[in-house]
Structure formats: C-alpha cells, structure tokens
Design an enzyme around this catalytic site. Structure first.
Site: not given
Ligand SMILES: Cc1ncc(COP(=O)(O)O)c(C=O)c1O
Length: 412
Positions: A193
């Site tokens: 990210k």
């Molecule tokens: C659109 C979206 N939502 C949620 C997430 C989930 O994030 P996390 O890995 O921090 O739980 C991601 C992860 O890549 C994502 O791309």
C-alpha cells in the site's frame, strides 16, 4: 526488437527508511512489543493527518471493515452492498457477520456507481460499502445522498486511498463524513500500500459511539484502555462487555507507521509523477486504455491499472502478463470480481453474467508496477515493454512504437 531489462522489476516494493528501522529497534529495546504508546502516537498522528475525530489502529483493513460493520449491528438476515470489483475481504467480512453481501457492478472509472447502489437497496439493506478503487475516490456526494435518503450508514473501503481526497476533503475526514448520517472509513497498511506497517490498518470516524464500540471490539470486547493494564497507570482489572476480536495493532507495526505517515505525501507525489509518465507514454497506443480520472477527485495511484483492447491483439490478458514477465517486468491483476469466486457462487448463487461490466473489465485489466522506489527509468522500461509486446501481437495495422516511448527507449 524487444528490449529486456537485465533485472526483474517486481510489481511492488516497500520504501523503508532508516527512521522506520530505528523506531522499530527502539520498540524492541523498550519491551513494548504489543499495543502500547507508539500505537497511541500513530493513532493521534493519523487522525491529525486525515482530519478525523477518531482513529483506531487495527492489524488490517479487513479487521477494520469487520469491526465497523459489527459496530453498526450488521448480522444474520441483513444485506450489505459491496462492489464486486474489489478484494475478497470487503465481502468476506459481511459473510463473517452472517449477512449477505449484495454485489453490484462498477462504472468506466472502475468504481462502484451510485445507480448500482441505489438499485440494490431493499428493506434488508443495513450498510453501503463503497471501495475507492486504485486510490481514486468514488462519487461520494451521490453515494452520501443515497445513504442519507435511505438512512443507511456508509463504511468506506479506503484500503487504497490513504491521502486521497474528494472535492478537497480527505477521504476518512470529519469534513468528508459530514455528508452522510454515519460514516466509517477503513485504511490498509499492507506491504504494497501507499504507506505500510507490514500488515496493519486504521479506521476513522467522526461518530463517538461508533468509535467507542469499534475500539472495544478491536480488543476482545475488553473495557476501555485495557492495554494500559501493564503500565503504572493501569489496573489488572477489566471487564469483557462484548465478544470482541483480537485485532489490535502492535507497537512494532506502529513504529513503522509513524514514519511512513510522515513520508506519505512524498510517496503520493512520486506515484502521481510516474502515473503521468505512463499516461503520456501509453497515450499513442489504441490497444491500451489508461486510467480514467473523474473531476474533483485527487487520485493517489495506489495502482496503475490499464485495460487492453483485446480485439486489437492476438493474445489475451494472461499471455500479455507472461510476455511482460519474459521481459523482466512483474504485473498483477486487480481484481478477480468477487462474484466469480467459487465460494460466492456456492454460498449465494452468483454466476458469470450477473455483473457484466466488472466481468468485461476483468478480462482486459492488468496493473503495471508503480511504487516510489522505482526509478523514472524503470517506468520508461515498463512503458517500452508494453509497447514492444503490443507491437509484436498487434492484430491489425502497422507495427510502430509511440514517439515518446521510442525516444526514451533509444536513450537507454
Ligand atoms: C480493496 C481492498 N480492500 C481491502 C483490502 C484488505 O486489506 P488488508 O490486507 O489490510 O486487510 C485490500 C487489500 O489488499 C484491498 O485491496
């Protein structure tokens, strides 16, 4: 002639500086390995940066989305509206709560459309979960209007959007959230990210009651500031007032986050500069469609997804990615629409054909490498490789390279 890089360029790499490393070492030496003073500092810094009354650190964006929906009381029999063009976790958390994810289609900018949301609302709808895809905010004014009209809360999946803004207001800020009844925004600090804590996330809200409930749910449902129980200010006594989750962020993660946050605006500026190079370098290729940016949105380019005009090529998207890999360029695909995954077919009856816009986009999309640690030359290498692959597999017409890519390629 095809130009192959000497070294493989991965799809993404984090930028970790000496300050981050020193802060993590400081955490390790301090003895505070789990949630402690650095998490508190990171929450305060993040709340200030975003302009949010509350910021609650968690161990992923998924966890943030989960506690947001749980705090809003989502449960069995409820429906939650989620775009199908997202990572599976946006929908999975709805399933964890026993509710039904109502998957909806997206528009040309790859974000969920307000029309699709409105059409999916039923008496069972309990929340709307828009996703700010790739770092470009959704049409929040229209979505908030719909939410206000139906009295529905909005839980924004801002996994890609820390630092993005809509009509001048930061995503997740109180100023933004003033447009709808109850708004929670969940951010991700996963390794790829725009800023990272390895794994990690944050939820922001202007709503005191929701903030209190989410904080509680993030740590076993233990009464407030339970993490202080090992300090001189704390007490051994706590009460469990809800069956919460183990979603707290650690101080070692926050140590990274404190310094990544300070560098976030610089990271975004570099991403924007590189996205502009891609835009210009690929503009002359009718086989590639570059991202569409809507007016009033500040796009932070977590991703740079391009769509292939497959009718102009003799290879499909998967082969295109393989060809780029053969030229030492790593790519990825965001996303496989949620409704095409077997679980969503088996559990909820979704099938191919249900959400045609997302399906058609999925067949054609790939994300090119875009991260601040890349050099400008890396960006030109990728653009050059895309152009070369197109030149080789063009279905019709003359095999030419666009001028901008050609002149840069010759300079290397
Ligand atoms: C659109 C979206 N939502 C949620 C997430 C989930 O994030 P996390 O890995 O921090 O739980 C991601 C992860 O890549 C994502 O791309």
């Amino acid at each position: 002639m095809r130009r192959k890089r000497n070294e493989f360029l991965p799809f993404s790499l984090p930028s970790i500086g000496e300050e981050e490393i020193a802060e993590v070492v400081d955490s390790l030496r301090s003895g505070w390995l789990t949630t402690g003073p650095k998490v508190k500092r990171f929450e305060e810094d993040f709340a200030r940066y975003i302009g949010a009354r509350h910021a609650i650190a968690v161990n992923s964006c998924t966890a943030g989305l989960h506690i947001a929906l749980a705090a809003l009381g989502v449960g069995p029999g409820d429906e939650v509206i989620v775009p199908t063009f997202t990572f599976c976790s946006t929908a999975n958390v709805v399933v964890h709560l026993g509710a039904r994810p109502v998957l909806v289609d997206v528009g040309e900018d790859l974000n969920v459309t307000p029309e699709a949301i409105e059409a999916a609302i039923t008496p069972r709808t309990k929340a709307i979960v828009p996703v700010h895809y790739a770092g470009q905010p959704c049409d929040l004014a229209a979505i908030y209007r719909i939410a206000s009209h139906h009295g529905l809360p909005v839980v924004e999946d801002a996994a890609h959007a820390a630092g993005a803004s809509y009509e001048g207001a930061k995503i997740g800020s109180d100023a933004m959230a003033a447009g709808a009844p109850r708004v929670v925004t969940a951010f991700s600090f996963y390794a790829t990210k725009n800023m990272t804590t390895g794994e990690g996330g944050m939820v922001t809200t202007a709503d005191d009651a929701l903030a209190e409930r989410m904080r509680l749910l993030s740590l076993h449902g233990m009464s407030r500031d339970a993490w202080k129980r090992y300090t001189s200010a704390g007490s051994w006594y706590y009460e469990v007032v809800a069956a919460g989750y183990k979603y707290n962020m650690t101080d070692t993660q926050a140590a990274l986050g404190i310094h990544q946050l300070r560098r976030l605006d610089g990271f975004i500026a570099t991403r924007r500069r590189y996205a502009q190079i891609y835009d210009e370098a690929l503009a002359g290729l009718p086989e590639v469609e570059t991202p569409i940016v809507r007016p009033g949105r500040s796009h932070i380019y977590h991703l740079y997804p391009v769509r292939l005009a497959l009718e102009r090529l003799t290879i499909d998207r998967a082969q295109f990615i393989d060809e780029l890999k053969a030229l030492n360029i790593g790519c990825s695909v965001h996303f496989i629409p949620v409704h095409l995954h077997p679980f969503y077919h088996d559990a909820f009856g979704y099938r191919r054909g249900d959400l045609p816009a997302a399906e058609s986009i999925y067949e054609r999309i790939l994300s090119l490498p875009l991260f601040p640690k890349m050099t400008e030359q890396d960006v030109w290498d990728v653009a050059g490789a895309v152009s070369d692959v197109i030149g080789e597999f063009r279905a019709v017409g003359e095999k030419v390279m666009p001028t901008a890519v050609r002149s840069q390629a010759l300079a290397t």
